[in-house]
Design a protein around this motif. Structure first.
Motif, PDB file in Angstrom:
ATOM      1  N   GLN A 157      16.803  14.400  23.625  1.00  0.00           N
ATOM      2  CA  GLN A 157      15.371  14.679  22.986  1.00  0.00           C
ATOM      3  C   GLN A 157      14.577  13.780  23.030  1.00  0.00           C
ATOM      4  O   GLN A 157      14.733  12.496  22.502  1.00  0.00           O
ATOM      5  CB  GLN A 157      15.696  15.363  21.627  1.00  0.00           C
ATOM      6  CG  GLN A 157      14.282  15.292  20.909  1.00  0.00           C
ATOM      7  CD  GLN A 157      13.450  16.280  21.388  1.00  0.00           C
ATOM      8  OE1 GLN A 157      13.995  17.482  21.890  1.00  0.00           O
ATOM      9  NE2 GLN A 157      12.102  16.129  21.752  1.00  0.00           N
ATOM     10  N   GLN A 172       9.451  16.274  27.489  1.00  0.00           N
ATOM     11  CA  GLN A 172       9.856  17.396  27.008  1.00  0.00           C
ATOM     12  C   GLN A 172      10.755  18.174  27.813  1.00  0.00           C
ATOM     13  O   GLN A 172      12.039  18.619  27.541  1.00  0.00           O
ATOM     14  CB  GLN A 172       9.187  17.941  25.936  1.00  0.00           C
ATOM     15  CG  GLN A 172       9.760  19.023  24.996  1.00  0.00           C
ATOM     16  CD  GLN A 172      10.826  18.547  24.261  1.00  0.00           C
ATOM     17  OE1 GLN A 172      10.577  17.699  23.064  1.00  0.00           O
ATOM     18  NE2 GLN A 172      12.163  18.650  24.313  1.00  0.00           N
ATOM     19  N   ALA A 176      14.745  18.812  28.351  1.00  0.00           N
ATOM     20  CA  ALA A 176      15.398  20.001  28.472  1.00  0.00           C
ATOM     21  C   ALA A 176      15.972  20.672  29.877  1.00  0.00           C
ATOM     22  O   ALA A 176      16.960  21.045  29.752  1.00  0.00           O
ATOM     23  CB  ALA A 176      14.287  20.870  28.205  1.00  0.00           C
ATOM     24  N   ALA A 198      19.482  17.587  20.435  1.00  0.00           N
ATOM     25  CA  ALA A 198      18.497  18.358  20.621  1.00  0.00           C
ATOM     26  C   ALA A 198      18.082  19.267  19.766  1.00  0.00           C
ATOM     27  O   ALA A 198      16.946  19.757  19.062  1.00  0.00           O
ATOM     28  CB  ALA A 198      17.968  18.575  22.228  1.00  0.00           C
ATOM     29  N   GLU A 199      18.910  20.355  19.748  1.00  0.00           N
ATOM     30  CA  GLU A 199      18.896  21.352  18.731  1.00  0.00           C
ATOM     31  C   GLU A 199      19.069  21.085  17.298  1.00  0.00           C
ATOM     32  O   GLU A 199      18.298  22.002  16.517  1.00  0.00           O
ATOM     33  CB  GLU A 199      20.369  22.394  19.135  1.00  0.00           C
ATOM     34  CG  GLU A 199      20.178  23.141  20.645  1.00  0.00           C
ATOM     35  CD  GLU A 199      20.691  22.191  21.675  1.00  0.00           C
ATOM     36  OE1 GLU A 199      21.039  22.611  22.902  1.00  0.00           O
ATOM     37  OE2 GLU A 199      20.788  20.912  21.429  1.00  0.00           O
ATOM     38  N   ALA A 202      15.459  20.615  16.621  1.00  0.00           N
ATOM     39  CA  ALA A 202      14.630  21.427  16.659  1.00  0.00           C
ATOM     40  C   ALA A 202      14.703  22.444  15.595  1.00  0.00           C
ATOM     41  O   ALA A 202      13.829  23.143  15.176  1.00  0.00           O
ATOM     42  CB  ALA A 202      14.702  22.034  18.112  1.00  0.00           C
ATOM     43  N   LYS A 204      14.831  21.759  12.522  1.00  0.00           N
ATOM     44  CA  LYS A 204      13.746  21.830  11.435  1.00  0.00           C
ATOM     45  C   LYS A 204      12.727  20.716  12.096  1.00  0.00           C
ATOM     46  O   LYS A 204      13.198  19.557  12.012  1.00  0.00           O
ATOM     47  CB  LYS A 204      14.490  21.112  10.323  1.00  0.00           C
ATOM     48  CG  LYS A 204      15.526  22.112   9.676  1.00  0.00           C
ATOM     49  CD  LYS A 204      15.901  21.609   8.345  1.00  0.00           C
ATOM     50  CE  LYS A 204      16.856  22.351   7.482  1.00  0.00           C
ATOM     51  NZ  LYS A 204      17.524  22.055   6.277  1.00  0.00           N
ATOM     52  N   PRO A 205      11.725  21.258  12.393  1.00  0.00           N
ATOM     53  CA  PRO A 205      10.593  20.291  13.062  1.00  0.00           C
ATOM     54  C   PRO A 205      10.338  19.077  12.424  1.00  0.00           C
ATOM     55  O   PRO A 205      10.122  18.028  13.039  1.00  0.00           O
ATOM     56  CB  PRO A 205       9.409  21.098  13.109  1.00  0.00           C
ATOM     57  CG  PRO A 205       9.826  22.599  12.980  1.00  0.00           C
ATOM     58  CD  PRO A 205      11.225  22.514  12.430  1.00  0.00           C
ATOM     59  N   LEU A 208      11.819  15.785  13.666  1.00  0.00           N
ATOM     60  CA  LEU A 208      11.472  15.032  15.033  1.00  0.00           C
ATOM     61  C   LEU A 208      10.685  13.753  14.545  1.00  0.00           C
ATOM     62  O   LEU A 208      10.950  12.447  15.366  1.00  0.00           O
ATOM     63  CB  LEU A 208      10.706  15.613  15.834  1.00  0.00           C
ATOM     64  CG  LEU A 208      11.305  17.107  16.505  1.00  0.00           C
ATOM     65  CD1 LEU A 208      10.112  18.105  17.041  1.00  0.00           C
ATOM     66  CD2 LEU A 208      12.268  16.502  17.599  1.00  0.00           C
TER      67      LEU A 208
END
Length: 238
Positions: A157, A172, A176, A198-199, A202, A204-205, A208
């Protein structure tokens, strides 16, 4: 002496060609929008001693090959893994290193020392500069390791907040792309396990910014603990 019209036109043509060549060189150097890979060979690294490598091999430990995130987080990971399962970790972590030379290091250790039953690959972050090269390195890894050992691979990520919005978007997109190749590889190799960092971020934003310092490296201790816990869970499930 004043230049004549022919000299002026020739100078203009040379300047135009130089501009085109410079633009093409810049484009060739940054095909995917994330910039160029730095000279990682001069950056910080953490590599286990021969005594540690052989101990880990002989006592059902784990070999780890990683980049700068691993350089930062490796010691804490080793402590967590040892306390959770009694397994030791032998690291080969190098800041800025993409996957190809990390796999070279894996090949070197395999040839010189042999391999334990679990290999941790915490690499891929620096492949955003050339994403199409990544899939072949996963194949190389799985061929070196063979079908009777487990490879645990942490996905990526990246969206560097120190860069422009355009570069962050490219980061990004390219991370991916790397992750997609890793997921495709898992369909071919039953002994490949993915730590879906990465998941996890993602889901819970807020994570990040809570768990990443500048869009790449983990915060300490929060992000470091979260990522290392996912890794330990994957390793101890094998």
């Amino acid at each position: 002496m004043r230049p004549n019209r022919r000299h002026v036109l020739m100078a203009g043509a040379v300047a135009a060609v130089s501009t085109v060549v410079a633009a093409e060189s810049a484009t060739a150097a940054d095909l995917y929008g994330s910039g160029e890979l730095v000279n990682w060979t001069v950056l910080s690294r953490a590599i286990a001693s021969e005594a540690t490598i052989t101990f880990v091999r002989d006592h059902d430990g784990v070999y780890m090959f990683g980049d700068s995130i691993a350089v930062q987080d490796g010691k804490a990971l080793a402590t967590r893994l040892l306390s959770r399962s009694g397994a030791s970790l032998a690291v080969n972590n190098w800041s800025g290193r993409p996957t190809a030379p990390a796999v070279d290091a894996l090949q070197s250790w395999a040839s010189r020392y042999g391999l334990p039953r679990r290999i941790l690959m915490a690499t891929g972050t620096n492949d955003i500069f050339n994403p199409p090269a990544f899939a072949a390195q996963v194949d190389r890894t799985m061929n070196i390791v063979g079908s009777h050992r487990t490879v645990v691979w942490v996905n990526t990520q990246i969206a560097r907040t120190t860069k422009s919005a355009t570069v962050q978007l490219a980061d990004q997109r390219n991370s991916a792309w790397v992750n997609s190749q890793l997921s495709d590889a898992q369909k071919k190799y039953p002994n490949l396990r993915i730590v879906r960092w990465a998941e996890y971020l993602a889901a819970k934003p807020a994570r990040l910014t809570m768990y990443l310092r500048e869009g790449v490296h983990t915060t300490v201790p929060g992000g470091q603990d979260a990522r290392n816990e996912l890794i330990v869970q994957a390793l101890t499930a094998q």
